[in-house]
Scaffold this motif. Sequence first.
Motif, mmCIF file in Angstrom:
data_model
loop_
_atom_site.group_PDB
_atom_site.id
_atom_site.type_symbol
_atom_site.label_atom_id
_atom_site.label_comp_id
_atom_site.label_asym_id
_atom_site.label_seq_id
_atom_site.Cartn_x
_atom_site.Cartn_y
_atom_site.Cartn_z
ATOM 1 N N LEU A 130 0.834 -1.206 0.000
ATOM 2 C CA LEU A 130 0.000 0.000 0.000
ATOM 3 C C LEU A 130 0.862 1.247 0.000
ATOM 4 O O LEU A 130 0.596 2.210 -0.742
ATOM 5 N N HIS A 131 1.909 1.239 0.782
ATOM 6 C CA HIS A 131 2.798 2.397 0.833
ATOM 7 C C HIS A 131 3.477 2.632 -0.514
ATOM 8 O O HIS A 131 3.626 3.773 -0.956
ATOM 9 N N SER A 132 3.876 1.566 -1.163
ATOM 10 C CA SER A 132 4.502 1.696 -2.481
ATOM 11 C C SER A 132 3.511 2.238 -3.506
ATOM 12 O O SER A 132 3.882 3.008 -4.395
ATOM 13 N N ALA A 133 2.247 1.840 -3.381
ATOM 14 C CA ALA A 133 1.215 2.342 -4.288
ATOM 15 C C ALA A 133 0.999 3.835 -4.089
ATOM 16 O O ALA A 133 0.837 4.588 -5.057
ATOM 17 N N VAL A 134 0.986 4.280 -2.836
ATOM 18 C CA VAL A 134 0.839 5.711 -2.547
ATOM 19 C C VAL A 134 2.014 6.493 -3.124
ATOM 20 O O VAL A 134 1.835 7.568 -3.721
ATOM 21 N N LEU A 135 3.204 5.958 -2.962
ATOM 22 C CA LEU A 135 4.388 6.600 -3.535
ATOM 23 C C LEU A 135 4.259 6.719 -5.055
ATOM 24 O O LEU A 135 4.562 7.767 -5.635
ATOM 25 N N TYR A 136 3.784 5.657 -5.700
ATOM 26 C CA TYR A 136 3.646 5.663 -7.161
ATOM 27 C C TYR A 136 2.643 6.722 -7.605
ATOM 28 O O TYR A 136 2.890 7.453 -8.580
ATOM 29 N N GLY A 181 2.754 -2.777 -5.359
ATOM 30 C CA GLY A 181 2.463 -1.369 -5.132
ATOM 31 C C GLY A 181 2.490 -0.567 -6.420
ATOM 32 O O GLY A 181 1.622 0.273 -6.662
ATOM 33 N N ILE A 182 3.479 -0.833 -7.265
ATOM 34 C CA ILE A 182 3.569 -0.142 -8.554
ATOM 35 C C ILE A 182 2.365 -0.479 -9.431
ATOM 36 O O ILE A 182 1.761 0.406 -10.050
ATOM 37 N N ILE A 183 1.998 -1.757 -9.478
ATOM 38 C CA ILE A 183 0.839 -2.167 -10.283
ATOM 39 C C ILE A 183 -0.436 -1.517 -9.757
ATOM 40 O O ILE A 183 -1.240 -0.959 -10.521
ATOM 41 N N GLY A 184 -0.643 -1.595 -8.438
ATOM 42 C CA GLY A 184 -1.845 -1.003 -7.846
ATOM 43 C C GLY A 184 -1.915 0.495 -8.032
ATOM 44 O O GLY A 184 -2.976 1.046 -8.354
ATOM 45 N N GLY A 185 -0.778 1.172 -7.850
ATOM 46 C CA GLY A 185 -0.749 2.615 -8.043
ATOM 47 C C GLY A 185 -1.044 2.994 -9.478
ATOM 48 O O GLY A 185 -1.732 3.988 -9.745
ATOM 49 N N HIS A 186 -0.528 2.201 -10.433
ATOM 50 C CA HIS A 186 -0.766 2.504 -11.840
ATOM 51 C C HIS A 186 -2.235 2.288 -12.212
ATOM 52 O O HIS A 186 -2.802 3.083 -12.973
#
Length: 250
Positions: A130-136, A181-186
Motif C-alpha cells: 500500500l505504501h509503495s502504491a501511494v508513492l507511485y 504497489g507499482i501495479i496497484g498505483g498505476h
Amino acid sequence: YQRRVHGESMIFLEINGWPLVSTVYIASCLIVTLLCYFDSIKNYDIYFDFFLIFSKGQYWRLVTSFFYLGEFTVQYIFSFLIFLIYFTKLESSAFRGKAASYIWCLLLLALIQIGLASIKWRILYLAHALHSAVLYVWCKKYPNMVVGFLWVFLVRIAFLPFCYLFLQLLVKGNVVSEVFGIIGGHIYFYFSDVLPQVPRFKGFKIFATPGFIVFLFQMLGLDCSNERESVSYTHLTLPTIDLVQISVVP
C-alpha cells in the motif's frame, strides 16, 4: 486541534505540516507494530490469508494486514520514515482540502492490493504494498519534480518507485510487495487521472469519490473544502460549510 467555524466543528491536525489522515494512519501502523513487539498481539493473528479470511471468517485480517510494517530493524525505521514523508506529501499536495477523496483513494488502493494478493503470490502483510502504491500515485501526479533518493542522489520523481524497487532487489527485500504497489498505483492513476481525459469517456471518472462519503466526512469535521472538483454526486446535496484553510507545507 479543533476549531469552530459558523457553528460547525471543524477538526484540523497539523504537526510540523503533517496532515490529518496520513498522520493517523502512520501512527496506527506504529502502534500496531509496537503492540506486536511487546507481544500484546501476535503478528500471526493479523497477517493476510485468503483461506482464513473467507473460510474461517477471520475478516479482521483484511484490515490488520495493512497496519503491520514488520519487526523493528534498521530497514523498518528507514521504510517508516520514507513512507511517512510520501504519505503526507500526497495528502498535502494532490489531496489538499480533499480528505474524503484521499481516504477513498487509500481504500481503493487497499482493495486493489487485496485483489492482487489473492490471485497467486502469498503476501502476509500488505502495508508495504500500500505504501509503495501511494508513492507511485504521488510520483505520477508530479512526474517532473526532482527529489533526493536516499537523501543523496537526485532523481526525477517519475523514476523514484523503480529506484526503490531496484533497492529492494539489491538488499533482497520485499520485491513482490514493491511490484504490487507499482501495479496497484498505476491501476488507480490510470482510472482516476488518465481515462477521464480520453474524449470518448467525456470526463467520466470510474474512481470518483461517492458523494455520501464526502457528506460523511464533512459531518465528522474533516477538511473537504475542495471536494466538489472531483466528486461524483448521486442525488445528494451537501450543505455548504465555510472551512478555515490551514497552511500545510508539502
